[in-house]
Enzyme design. Structure first.
Site, PDB file in Angstrom:
ATOM      1  CG  HIS A  47      29.690  79.826  97.782  1.00  0.00           C
ATOM      2  ND1 HIS A  47      30.007  78.817  96.902  1.00  0.00           N
ATOM      3  CD2 HIS A  47      28.390  80.142  97.561  1.00  0.00           C
ATOM      4  CE1 HIS A  47      28.938  78.546  96.156  1.00  0.00           C
ATOM      5  NE2 HIS A  47      27.946  79.331  96.540  1.00  0.00           N
ATOM      6  CG  HIS A  57      28.126  78.502  92.616  1.00  0.00           C
ATOM      7  ND1 HIS A  57      27.617  79.666  93.147  1.00  0.00           N
ATOM      8  CD2 HIS A  57      29.487  78.644  92.672  1.00  0.00           C
ATOM      9  CE1 HIS A  57      28.607  80.470  93.508  1.00  0.00           C
ATOM     10  NE2 HIS A  57      29.742  79.883  93.220  1.00  0.00           N
ATOM     11  CD  GLU A 174      35.092  77.375  94.786  1.00  0.00           C
ATOM     12  OE1 GLU A 174      35.204  77.659  93.588  1.00  0.00           O
ATOM     13  OE2 GLU A 174      34.191  77.832  95.519  1.00  0.00           O
TER      14      GLU A 174
HETATM   15 ZN   LIG Z   1      32.036  78.301  96.033  1.00  0.00          ZN
END
Ligand SMILES: [Zn+2]
Length: 210
Positions: A47, A57, A174
């Site tokens: 990540h 996840h 993200e």
């Molecule tokens: Zn992530």
């Protein structure tokens, strides 16, 4: 046609999620020391920087990043700007001018100023999507949602947003840097490493402006 790189740079100095492995990128064979070629070793959490989340996840036994569909990761995308650092809820999404039928939605917030300023310490105050916002995205047919800091969910309240999105098969991106991106229509290319069974994978993400 203009290309916009919305990936953050990966280096040992970069900001990482609290408790996640740090980044090391070090040369292990050196031409200067007689080797045939320079060769480096990368170690980091999955990540790290600009990255995708896979269903496993937050949902035990679910799919990993190697199964994410390329036809979701590539295609028309809309960048909506929602200023501030408050959690984004369903009402804010309703007011954000997101065109009906948007399947890939990238949210530009004040988080992107952290990338612009080059802040390499973790910021607990970042804009994210709350539980109601996640439900709104699923109900409106969003298949990929991108955010401009290291989590799609509020700090220390990660589970509801992630579970709602991942259980509906929404791809989460993200850590995008959108500070230089105007709101509007683009084509997104988001290409995560094909890590088998992994809960996350770093990605190179690019917007194409026609
Ligand atoms: Zn992530």
């Amino acid at each position: 046609m203009r290309l916009h790189d919305i990936s953050v740079k990966i280096s040992p100095q970069m900001v990482t999620w609290p408790g996640d492995p740090p980044v090391t990128l070090e040369r292990v064979r050196h031409i200067s020391e007689g080797a045939n070629a320079n060769v480096s070793r990368l170690a980091c959490g999955v990540h790290t920087g600009t990255h995708v989340d896979a269903p496993v996840h937050f949902i035990e036994g679910e799919r990993g990043t190697d199964t994410l569909a390329l036809d979701v990761l590539i295609g028309p995308a809309y960048v909506a700007e929602i200023p501030g650092l408050e959690p984004i809820n369903d009402h804010m999404l309703e007011q954000a001018g997101i065109p009906a039928g948007t399947e890939r939605l990238l949210l530009k917030t004040d988080n992107s100023q952290y990338w612009e300023k080059g802040l390499n310490t973790f910021q607990e105050q970042f804009a994210s999507i709350d539980a109601d916002g996640a439900v709104w995205l699923v109900q409106h047919g969003v298949k990929l949602v991108g955010v401009d800091y290291l989590s799609v969910a509020p700090y220390k309240h990660s589970r509801p947003t992630h579970v709602t999105l991942l259980s509906a098969g929404v791809v989460i991106v993200e850590g995008m840097d959108l500070h230089h991106i105007e709101p509007g229509h683009y084509t997104l290319y988001c290409l995560p490493l094909r890590l088998v069974g992994s809960d996350g994978a770093p990605a190179r993400a690019v917007l194409i402006e026609e």
